[in-house]
Design an enzyme around this catalytic site. Structure first.
Site: not given
Length: 263
Positions: A134, A246
């Site tokens: 996520d 990320h």
């Protein structure tokens, strides 16, 4: 990097039967069958229609010790994860490749909770290692928004119906009009459920700035607006993006942990 292990968020109601056939010493064939229609995932409190799923009848796929299923229907995420994991020896399988269609409602309030919800829903159907992620963009001037709602930012209702990358970017630009502090972070949490279903999570962060216009035609999501130095992440090559992203940081945390387990 500090690695965290979290308890899985709930169990699936009965509805799918998993039949396993011995294939060879280091692999097996998993057959997925549907019995009584879609099941619902819940958190142990009250039932929720959080999972919509469909199996192709008698779908089967081979599982080796290095097989990992990516719990997403996002083609761009699958490609990005495949690009980083396959050179390390993993056999990456997408949901489409194993014949499983599933949508999990992201009811968590954190990236960790949502990643675990998705990973658990798929693991309970395939019983082999699963990776789910996520991710989102957190803008300082907006109090960390859109955060876990990044993919649904421009949509209607809790499910973000009608949201698209282009609409999300335009809404963010409008929200940032006249704002001088444009600092932001891309955040990704990878949830890895191992062969025994034990959960492990890995967080990666990429710091940058929100640009004033969309730039570049690579990547997806908010990449055209997210500036790292003088370029957006949509202007970076895949190799450059993997080195700083990320998701790349979270994957490297996972890989380091997996390597440590083999020592």
């Amino acid at each position: 990097m500090k690695l965290k292990s979290l308890l899985a968020l709930g169990a699936l109601a009965a509805g799918a039967v998993y039949l396993y056939k011995k294939h060879q010493e280091e692999s097996r064939v998993v057959t997925l069958q549907q019995e009584d229609g879609p099941t619902a995932v819940h958190t142990g409190q009250e039932p929720s229609n959080s999972v919509e799923q469909d199996f192709a009848e008698e779908e089967a796929f081979e599982v080796s010790p290095k097989t990992v299923v990516i719990a997403t229907n996002n083609k761009s995420k699958v490609e990005e994860l495949r690009r980083m994991l396959e050179p390390l020896g993993f056999q990456v399988r997408s949901l489409k490749e194993i014949g499983l269609s599933i949508e999990v409602e992201e009811t968590g309030s954190t990236f960790e909770e949502n990643a675990l919800l998705k990973a658990q829903a798929v693991y309970d159907r395939v019983k082999c290692p699963v990776i789910a992620d996520d991710s989102g963009i957190c803008v300082d001037a907006l109090g960390g928004a859109p955060g876990v709602y990044s993919a649904r930012y421009s949509g209607e209702g809790p499910d973000g119906e009608g949201a698209t990358d282009e609409k999300n970017n335009q809404k963010l630009l409008a929200a940032m009009e006249g704002v001088t502090d444009r600092s932001a972070q891309f955040v990704c949490v990878i949830a890895y459920l191992d062969a025994d279903g034990q959960p492990h999570t890995f967080r990666g962060v990429c710091h940058g700035q929100i640009g004033f216009e969309e730039r570049g035609d690579r990547g997806f999501g908010y990449d055209p607006l997210f500036m790292v130095g003088d370029r957006s992440t949509a202007e970076l090559s895949p190799e450059e993006k993997d080195a700083i992203s990320h998701r790349g940081a979270a994957i490297r945390g996972l890989v380091a942990w997996l390597a440590a387990q083999q020592d």
